[in-house]
Write an enzyme that holds these catalytic residues in place. Structure first.
Site, PDB file in Angstrom:
ATOM      1  N   ILE A 261       5.926  -7.992  37.332  1.00 49.87           N
ATOM      2  CA  ILE A 261       6.502  -9.340  37.456  1.00 49.87           C
ATOM      3  C   ILE A 261       5.381 -10.373  37.540  1.00 49.87           C
ATOM      4  CG2 ILE A 261       8.082 -10.813  38.808  1.00 49.87           C
ATOM      5  CD1 ILE A 261       9.489  -8.306  37.666  1.00 49.87           C
TER       6      ILE A 261
ATOM      7  N   ASN B  61       0.572  -9.674  51.291  1.00 48.42           N
ATOM      8  CA  ASN B  61       0.580  -8.835  50.087  1.00 48.42           C
ATOM      9  C   ASN B  61      -0.815  -8.868  49.480  1.00 48.42           C
ATOM     10  OD1 ASN B  61       0.968  -7.487  47.729  1.00 48.42           O
ATOM     11  ND2 ASN B  61       2.483  -8.895  46.867  1.00 48.42           N
TER      12      ASN B  61
ATOM     13  N   CYS C 260      -0.814  -6.256  45.328  1.00 52.20           N
ATOM     14  CA  CYS C 260      -0.028  -6.368  44.093  1.00 52.20           C
ATOM     15  C   CYS C 260      -0.866  -5.846  42.917  1.00 52.20           C
ATOM     16  CB  CYS C 260       0.384  -7.818  43.836  1.00 52.20           C
ATOM     17  SG  CYS C 260       1.306  -7.976  42.291  1.00 52.20           S
TER      18      CYS C 260
ATOM     19  N   ILE D  55       4.418   2.010  50.948  1.00 50.81           N
ATOM     20  CA  ILE D  55       3.392   1.682  49.997  1.00 50.81           C
ATOM     21  C   ILE D  55       3.896   0.631  48.978  1.00 50.81           C
ATOM     22  CG2 ILE D  55       2.193   3.904  50.073  1.00 50.81           C
ATOM     23  CD1 ILE D  55       3.724   4.797  47.594  1.00 50.81           C
ATOM     24  N   ASN D  56       2.927  -0.131  48.434  1.00 51.67           N
ATOM     25  CA  ASN D  56       3.230  -0.946  47.264  1.00 51.67           C
ATOM     26  C   ASN D  56       3.320   0.021  46.064  1.00 51.67           C
ATOM     27  OD1 ASN D  56       3.525  -3.172  45.481  1.00 51.67           O
ATOM     28  ND2 ASN D  56       2.291  -4.423  46.857  1.00 51.67           N
TER      29      ASN D  56
ATOM     30  N   GLY E 181      10.671   4.764  47.216  1.00 51.53           N
ATOM     31  CA  GLY E 181      11.658   5.724  46.726  1.00 51.53           C
ATOM     32  C   GLY E 181      12.775   6.072  47.686  1.00 51.53           C
TER      33      GLY E 181
ATOM     34  N   THR F 159      13.531  -0.413  45.053  1.00 51.08           N
ATOM     35  CA  THR F 159      14.175  -0.227  43.751  1.00 51.08           C
ATOM     36  C   THR F 159      15.664   0.100  43.862  1.00 51.08           C
ATOM     37  OG1 THR F 159      12.054   0.506  42.878  1.00 51.08           O
ATOM     38  CG2 THR F 159      13.987   1.108  41.602  1.00 51.08           C
TER      39      THR F 159
END
Ligand code: FMN
Length: 309
Positions: A76, A133, A136, A196-197, A249, A271
């Site tokens: 993104i 953050n 990224c 985690i990222n 996840g 997600t």
């Protein structure tokens, strides 16, 4: 008959008390208003916003996402309206909810901007915590702050001076030892770490022989990365004292439980929010049931309770 006490799902992250440990991961829940027709937002433990920068950003070239086995790739590129528009147009809705609001902040080119953003948000009572953050993967950088313990220490130390708010540092799995970086964040005054990222990844359209996303590579998320996340949380839990907010996840109660047992004090769904917007509510209910079935009054007996097999 023994009367069972009602399980208490409350947890503490720094000076922040959460009524339950289930939150939403930055960038996967917009600014919460987008989800108001799907769930009762007041039931969430906390809401983490999409990452905000000082200036508005349009983000990376499309296509920005693609599906992968048991997950997705995204690039993104921190699209967001900028801090002023966020405060004016997005924060009023969040303020009314009565749920702790954690604002995720970042900068692409100037680490000093983290402190400016922190100073600005420090003055807003309804902002409960800040998430830094520094991880990224979609900003076309040779090295992220979260890929270097010294850089992480310097950044968190500087932001610590700019705000009294609870500070959470969001870390990257794209490193040799995430636990070492987490230790640097703890020593610099971070109240918690979020991990985690996304994992760096790439997917190719073999007919066209082109990358499936516009910026060639992106960040992998979803169930595909869960075992990586669980291992990193377990290793980090054994290295630091501050709480861990675990993600990577999680799709249901069973997967959330893995994270608590590995050492997470709270968890975030990412997600899965695109697939099942009710996942958080189902996990909160599922955790209550699990605690009742196992005679747990609170989560202290679950967090980091991993045993040898
Ligand atoms: C579409 C998308 C956008 C994301 N945007 C951000 C972001 O703005 N800031 C951030 O810290 N993490 C961002 N992330 C990472 C998630 O917060 C989370 O760390 C990661 O996806 C792992 O959790 P999951 O497997 O449950 O999705 C994003 C992830 C996705 C899939």
């Amino acid at each position: 008959m023994v009367k069972q006490t009602k399980p208490d799902l409350g947890v503490r992250i720094g000076k922040l008390d959460l009524k339950n440990p289930v939150m939403v991961a930055s960038g996967t829940f917009g600014y919460a208003e987008e989800f108001k027709d799907f769930i009762d937002l007041k039931k969430l433990g906390a809401i983490v916003t999409k990452t905000i920068t000082i200036k508005p950003r349009t983000g990376n070239l499309p296509p920005r996402t693609c599906e992968t086995p048991a997950g997705m790739l995204n690039s993104i590129g921190l699209e967001n309206p900028g801090i002023d528009k966020f405060i004016k147009e997005k924060l009023p809705f969040l303020k009314k909810l009565g749920v702790p609001v954690i604002v995720s902040i970042s900068s692409v080119d100037d680490p000093g901007e983290f402190s400016i953003l922190a100073g600005q948000l420090d003055k807003i009572r309804e902002v409960s915590a800040l998430e830094l953050n520094i991880s990224c993967p979609n900003l076309h950088k040779d090295k992220l702050i979260a890929q270097d313990a010294e850089d992480t220490f310097a950044l968190v130390s500087a932001v610590r001076k700019a705000t009294q708010k609870c500070l959470i540092t969001k870390l990257s799995p794209n490193v040799t030892s995430l636990a070492e970086i987490a230790l640097a964040a703890e020593r610099a005054g971070s109240d918690a770490v979020a991990l985690i990222n996304t994992l760096g990844g790439m997917s190719i359209d073999v007919e066209k022989r082109t990358p499936k996303i516009g910026s060639w590579s992106g960040g992998l998320s979803g169930p595909a990365i869960r075992p990586v996340a669980v291992k990193m949380i377990w290793e980090t839990y054994n290295k630091i004292k501050i709480p861990i907010i675990g993600m990577g996840g999680i799709i249901d109660t069973q997967s959330a439980l893995e994270f608590f047992i590995a050492g997470a004090t709270a968890i975030s769904t990412g997600t899965v929010n695109f697939v099942n917007p009710r996942a958080t509510i189902e996990i909160i209910r599922g955790l209550k049931d699990y605690m009742a079935d196992n005679n747990m009054r609170d989560l202290s007996g679950l967090i980091g309770s991993l045993k040898a097999c």
